[in-house]
Write a protein that holds these residues in place. Sequence first.
Motif, PDB file in Angstrom:
ATOM      1  N   LYS A   1      21.397  21.553  -8.460  1.00  0.00           N
ATOM      2  CA  LYS A   1      21.277  22.319  -9.701  1.00  0.00           C
ATOM      3  C   LYS A   1      20.274  21.705 -10.680  1.00  0.00           C
ATOM      4  CE  LYS A   1      24.469  25.277  -8.511  1.00  0.00           C
ATOM      5  NZ  LYS A   1      24.119  26.695  -8.203  1.00  0.00           N
ATOM      6  N   ILE A   2      19.922  20.436 -10.474  1.00  0.00           N
ATOM      7  CA  ILE A   2      19.038  19.780 -11.433  1.00  0.00           C
ATOM      8  C   ILE A   2      17.755  19.250 -10.792  1.00  0.00           C
ATOM      9  CG2 ILE A   2      20.940  19.164 -12.971  1.00  0.00           C
ATOM     10  CD1 ILE A   2      19.369  16.402 -10.955  1.00  0.00           C
ATOM     11  N   LYS A   3      17.610  19.363  -9.497  1.00  0.00           N
ATOM     12  CA  LYS A   3      16.517  18.697  -8.790  1.00  0.00           C
ATOM     13  C   LYS A   3      15.138  19.211  -9.173  1.00  0.00           C
ATOM     14  CE  LYS A   3      16.682  21.635  -4.651  1.00  0.00           C
ATOM     15  NZ  LYS A   3      16.900  21.645  -3.178  1.00  0.00           N
ATOM     16  N   ASP A   4      15.051  20.417  -9.748  1.00  0.00           N
ATOM     17  CA  ASP A   4      13.758  20.959 -10.148  1.00  0.00           C
ATOM     18  C   ASP A   4      13.410  20.633 -11.597  1.00  0.00           C
ATOM     19  OD1 ASP A   4      13.315  22.124  -7.637  1.00  0.00           O
ATOM     20  OD2 ASP A   4      14.459  23.906  -8.182  1.00  0.00           O
ATOM     21  N   ARG A   5      14.266  19.860 -12.265  1.00  0.00           N
ATOM     22  CA  ARG A   5      14.052  19.510 -13.663  1.00  0.00           C
ATOM     23  C   ARG A   5      13.567  18.064 -13.796  1.00  0.00           C
ATOM     24  NH1 ARG A   5      19.653  20.387 -16.253  1.00  0.00           N
ATOM     25  NH2 ARG A   5      18.518  19.519 -18.037  1.00  0.00           N
ATOM     26  N   ASN A   6      13.076  17.722 -14.974  1.00  0.00           N
ATOM     27  CA  ASN A   6      12.651  16.368 -15.288  1.00  0.00           C
ATOM     28  C   ASN A   6      13.555  15.782 -16.363  1.00  0.00           C
ATOM     29  OD1 ASN A   6      10.396  16.647 -13.553  1.00  0.00           O
ATOM     30  ND2 ASN A   6       9.240  17.648 -15.195  1.00  0.00           N
ATOM     31  N   PHE A   7      13.712  14.451 -16.331  1.00  0.00           N
ATOM     32  CA  PHE A   7      14.582  13.768 -17.281  1.00  0.00           C
ATOM     33  C   PHE A   7      13.861  12.557 -17.849  1.00  0.00           C
ATOM     34  CE2 PHE A   7      17.409  16.234 -14.701  1.00  0.00           C
ATOM     35  CZ  PHE A   7      18.430  16.623 -15.552  1.00  0.00           C
ATOM     36  N   ASP A   8      14.218  12.217 -19.077  1.00  0.00           N
ATOM     37  CA  ASP A   8      13.643  11.033 -19.697  1.00  0.00           C
ATOM     38  C   ASP A   8      14.227   9.764 -19.086  1.00  0.00           C
ATOM     39  OD1 ASP A   8      12.061  12.346 -21.900  1.00  0.00           O
ATOM     40  OD2 ASP A   8      14.048  13.130 -22.367  1.00  0.00           O
ATOM     41  N   GLY A   9      15.519   9.753 -18.829  1.00  0.00           N
ATOM     42  CA  GLY A   9      16.169   8.566 -18.285  1.00  0.00           C
ATOM     43  C   GLY A   9      17.263   8.924 -17.301  1.00  0.00           C
ATOM     44  N   LEU A  10      17.484   8.020 -16.353  1.00  0.00           N
ATOM     45  CA  LEU A  10      18.555   8.158 -15.365  1.00  0.00           C
ATOM     46  C   LEU A  10      19.307   6.839 -15.286  1.00  0.00           C
ATOM     47  CD1 LEU A  10      20.068   9.362 -12.864  1.00  0.00           C
ATOM     48  CD2 LEU A  10      18.132   8.575 -11.471  1.00  0.00           C
ATOM     49  N   ILE A  11      20.626   6.906 -15.343  1.00  0.00           N
ATOM     50  CA  ILE A  11      21.471   5.732 -15.139  1.00  0.00           C
ATOM     51  C   ILE A  11      22.268   5.951 -13.863  1.00  0.00           C
ATOM     52  CG2 ILE A  11      23.397   4.370 -16.037  1.00  0.00           C
ATOM     53  CD1 ILE A  11      22.536   5.256 -18.851  1.00  0.00           C
ATOM     54  N   ILE A  12      22.180   4.997 -12.937  1.00  0.00           N
ATOM     55  CA  ILE A  12      22.991   5.040 -11.718  1.00  0.00           C
ATOM     56  C   ILE A  12      24.002   3.911 -11.819  1.00  0.00           C
ATOM     57  CG2 ILE A  12      23.011   5.039  -9.206  1.00  0.00           C
ATOM     58  CD1 ILE A  12      20.108   5.842  -9.221  1.00  0.00           C
ATOM     59  N   THR A  13      25.273   4.244 -11.821  1.00  0.00           N
ATOM     60  CA  THR A  13      26.322   3.257 -12.043  1.00  0.00           C
ATOM     61  C   THR A  13      26.589   2.430 -10.789  1.00  0.00           C
ATOM     62  OG1 THR A  13      28.234   4.558 -11.304  1.00  0.00           O
ATOM     63  CG2 THR A  13      27.405   4.981 -13.538  1.00  0.00           C
ATOM     64  N   GLY A  14      27.433   1.443 -10.969  1.00  0.00           N
ATOM     65  CA  GLY A  14      27.900   0.679  -9.827  1.00  0.00           C
ATOM     66  C   GLY A  14      28.864   1.490  -8.975  1.00  0.00           C
ATOM     67  N   ALA A  15      29.318   0.881  -7.897  1.00  0.00           N
ATOM     68  CA  ALA A  15      30.273   1.508  -6.990  1.00  0.00           C
ATOM     69  C   ALA A  15      31.017   0.393  -6.257  1.00  0.00           C
ATOM     70  CB  ALA A  15      29.576   2.430  -5.993  1.00  0.00           C
ATOM     71  N   PRO A  16      32.299   0.605  -5.919  1.00  0.00           N
ATOM     72  CA  PRO A  16      33.076  -0.442  -5.233  1.00  0.00           C
ATOM     73  C   PRO A  16      32.755  -0.506  -3.747  1.00  0.00           C
ATOM     74  CG  PRO A  16      34.444   1.483  -5.575  1.00  0.00           C
ATOM     75  CD  PRO A  16      33.123   1.789  -6.238  1.00  0.00           C
ATOM     76  N   LEU A  17      31.520  -0.840  -3.429  1.00  0.00           N
ATOM     77  CA  LEU A  17      31.044  -0.817  -2.043  1.00  0.00           C
ATOM     78  C   LEU A  17      30.413  -2.142  -1.645  1.00  0.00           C
ATOM     79  CD1 LEU A  17      29.382   2.725  -2.178  1.00  0.00           C
ATOM     80  CD2 LEU A  17      31.534   2.143  -1.038  1.00  0.00           C
ATOM     81  N   GLY A  18      30.836  -3.214  -2.299  1.00  0.00           N
ATOM     82  CA  GLY A  18      30.200  -4.497  -2.100  1.00  0.00           C
ATOM     83  C   GLY A  18      30.232  -5.019  -0.677  1.00  0.00           C
ATOM     84  N   LEU A  19      31.272  -4.683   0.092  1.00  0.00           N
ATOM     85  CA  LEU A  19      31.402  -5.186   1.455  1.00  0.00           C
ATOM     86  C   LEU A  19      31.048  -4.134   2.509  1.00  0.00           C
ATOM     87  CD1 LEU A  19      34.697  -7.268   1.063  1.00  0.00           C
ATOM     88  CD2 LEU A  19      32.321  -8.078   1.032  1.00  0.00           C
ATOM     89  N   VAL A  20      30.503  -3.003   2.068  1.00  0.00           N
ATOM     90  CA  VAL A  20      30.141  -1.919   2.975  1.00  0.00           C
ATOM     91  C   VAL A  20      28.635  -1.944   3.209  1.00  0.00           C
ATOM     92  CG1 VAL A  20      30.205   0.576   3.360  1.00  0.00           C
ATOM     93  CG2 VAL A  20      32.053  -0.538   2.066  1.00  0.00           C
ATOM     94  N   GLN A  21      28.209  -1.869   4.449  1.00  0.00           N
ATOM     95  CA  GLN A  21      26.791  -1.806   4.759  1.00  0.00           C
ATOM     96  C   GLN A  21      26.212  -0.472   4.276  1.00  0.00           C
ATOM     97  OE1 GLN A  21      24.984  -4.407   5.989  1.00  0.00           O
ATOM     98  NE2 GLN A  21      26.924  -5.517   5.751  1.00  0.00           N
ATOM     99  N   PHE A  22      24.960  -0.490   3.861  1.00  0.00           N
ATOM    100  CA  PHE A  22      24.358   0.713   3.317  1.00  0.00           C
ATOM    101  C   PHE A  22      24.504   1.905   4.264  1.00  0.00           C
ATOM    102  CE2 PHE A  22      21.385  -2.266   0.896  1.00  0.00           C
ATOM    103  CZ  PHE A  22      22.106  -2.145  -0.287  1.00  0.00           C
ATOM    104  N   GLU A  23      24.218   1.696   5.537  1.00  0.00           N
ATOM    105  CA  GLU A  23      24.252   2.810   6.479  1.00  0.00           C
ATOM    106  C   GLU A  23      25.659   3.354   6.709  1.00  0.00           C
ATOM    107  OE1 GLU A  23      23.936  -1.092   8.852  1.00  0.00           O
ATOM    108  OE2 GLU A  23      23.047  -0.194   7.054  1.00  0.00           O
ATOM    109  N   ASP A  24      26.676   2.600   6.269  1.00  0.00           N
ATOM    110  CA  ASP A  24      28.058   3.065   6.411  1.00  0.00           C
ATOM    111  C   ASP A  24      28.576   3.762   5.160  1.00  0.00           C
ATOM    112  OD1 ASP A  24      28.237   2.038   9.003  1.00  0.00           O
ATOM    113  OD2 ASP A  24      28.856   0.057   8.288  1.00  0.00           O
ATOM    114  N   VAL A  25      27.789   3.785   4.110  1.00  0.00           N
ATOM    115  CA  VAL A  25      28.173   4.500   2.887  1.00  0.00           C
ATOM    116  C   VAL A  25      28.027   5.992   3.143  1.00  0.00           C
ATOM    117  CG1 VAL A  25      27.596   4.906   0.465  1.00  0.00           C
ATOM    118  CG2 VAL A  25      27.498   2.585   1.406  1.00  0.00           C
TER     119      VAL A  25
END
Length: 313
Positions: free
Chosen positions: A94-118
């Motif tokens: 719904k927003i992929k065709d728009r532009n934004f001034d800023g983006l914040i990506i929060t943390g996630a409780p995935l510290g022991l999970v490999q990226f490819e397993d997320v």
Amino acid sequence: MPIRIPDQLPASDVLRKENIFVMPESRASTQEIRPLKILILNLMPKKIETETQFLRLLSNSPLQLDIELLRIDDRPSKNTPEEHLNAFYRQFDKIKDRNFDGLIITGAPLGLVQFEDVAYWDHLQTIMTWAKHHVTSTLYVCWAAQAGLKLLYNLPKRTRKEKLSGVYHHDIHQPFHPILRGFDDTFLAPHSRYADFDADYLGEHTDLDILATSDVAGVYLASTKDKRNVFVTGHPEYDANTLHNEYVRDLGEGMEPMIPVNYYPNDNPDNLPRASWRSHGHLLFSNWLNYCVYQQTPFDLEHFSEDKFTKDD
């Protein structure tokens, strides 16, 4: 100036009680001001709590902000009511065709999970790649910082043997850098992660400006030269009791967590913790909004792709 959020968002009442200027959409729509468009990709399980924490930090600015919340996918949430997600969160399509001034990506409780397993790793990479062409500056927090380093620099996941939990002293390294404007030479910030951000390793494998480090926690704050990507490895948004709640949760799950460092008075979990990082947390977000977003973003977001950043992509 206020932050602009949906009238019925639960954070509204909390922030108003703290005497924070929150402007409802109904009033903001009557003002002839170009607010900054800030998108928050909330990856944390307790989304309502996390919304409030980040909105509190974003409010400490003379700029008017138009906040939108983004969810990573449409999977049911165990910790947030579905009606809340449906009412206040948008899907990426719904927003992929728009532009934004800023983006914040929060943390996630995935510290022991490999990226490819997320479960949403591919989708997260899509959003981070999209941000290169649609966002003036992106702020990666904790686990998202690790994910951003993987995407931008192809750095492998580096994991500590034990969880880093507590409030740590940090030193600044470039005192005249805009993001550090007003920072003390040393400051406190909370961490809660397994990710390893070794200063020497990042210095050797990236061209990042290393802005603040801890002898124990490693890199806390780093930025690309153009300030379009800012990495915060800790949790400046945490409330005073957030580390305590995580500690109690881990105890309840039969784990043997270490007592968060430099957090409880006299290192006694029976004592009420007190926040010692609020001032620099607010200052960090205020500086990011001013120097990385407001001072850099084009006035007309519709012309973002052919504006000053095109040559950098």
